[in-house]
Write an enzyme that holds these catalytic residues in place. Structure first.
Site: not given
Length: 203
Positions: A136, A94, A12, A10
């Site tokens: 994902k 995302d 963030e 990921d």
């Protein structure tokens, strides 16, 4: 022959600060502090964000101005410089391409797969376009179908499906809520711990 390994991460909360939290602090709008650590339903979260942007007449450029002042999390650049020569890796996020470019430059342009925003002629964000529902997880499955071992790392509810499909799933500085609901994953708080888990996995 052992299958090669890819690392999926990921963005963030794992390599860079949370963009929406930074924007909330800049604008003084506490409702924008909610992230996927707090709200499991991503569509619900994005509808909430778009409604607040509209209410306050905030535009894409307002968010981008905040992002331009952001830097990666301490140690993230060094971690990526350690990882990239060692294993193929990809960032599955995302977030949106309209947000991420300045941060990718600071991370030496790793491969990023994320989503896009719909912006009207006046610069208002009026919608969002997911590349794929549960993308994902699908990416992790696709890597495994390519005979790759998958190490996945994330911090939020929207990462957990990817972690569940991976051969090794890692939670990086998750919220207590995420940690409690997914106790099967190792929890780390420092990049040195991530490096050790990766070294142990590929040994």
């Amino acid at each position: 022959m052992n299958a090669p390994t890819i690392v999926a991460m990921d963005l963030e909360g794992v390599l860079v600060p949370e963009i929406w939290i930074a924007f909330a602090e800049k604008t003084g709008i506490p409702e924008l502090r909610l992230t996927t650590r707090d709200v499991a339903d991503y569509d619900e979260l994005m509808r909430h964000r778009l409604a607040i942007l509209k209410q306050h007449d905030l535009r894409l450029k307002d968010i981008q101005e905040v992002i331009a002042q952001m830097t990666p999390l301490p140690g993230a650049v060094e971690y990526m410089r350690w990882l990239t020569p060692k294993l193929p890796n990809v960032i599955l996020s995302d977030t949106f391409y309209q947000f991420a470019s300045p941060l990718m430059r600071q991370l030496d342009y790793p491969t990023l797969v994320c989503n896009t925003l719909t912006v009207d002629s006046e610069g208002h964000v009026v919608g969002y376009n997911l590349r794929q529902q549960n993308g994902k997880r699908h990416a992790a499955l696709a890597f495994k179908q390519m005979n790759l071992k998958v190490i996945a790392m994330g911090d939020s509810f929207n990462d957990t499906a990817m972690l569940q499909e991976a051969d090794l799933g890692i939670l990086f500085r998750p919220s207590d809520k995420v940690r409690q609901q997914f106790p099967q994953f190792p929890v780390v708080t420092e990049y040195a711990q991530v490096q050790q888990l990766i070294e142990n996995f590929i040994a």
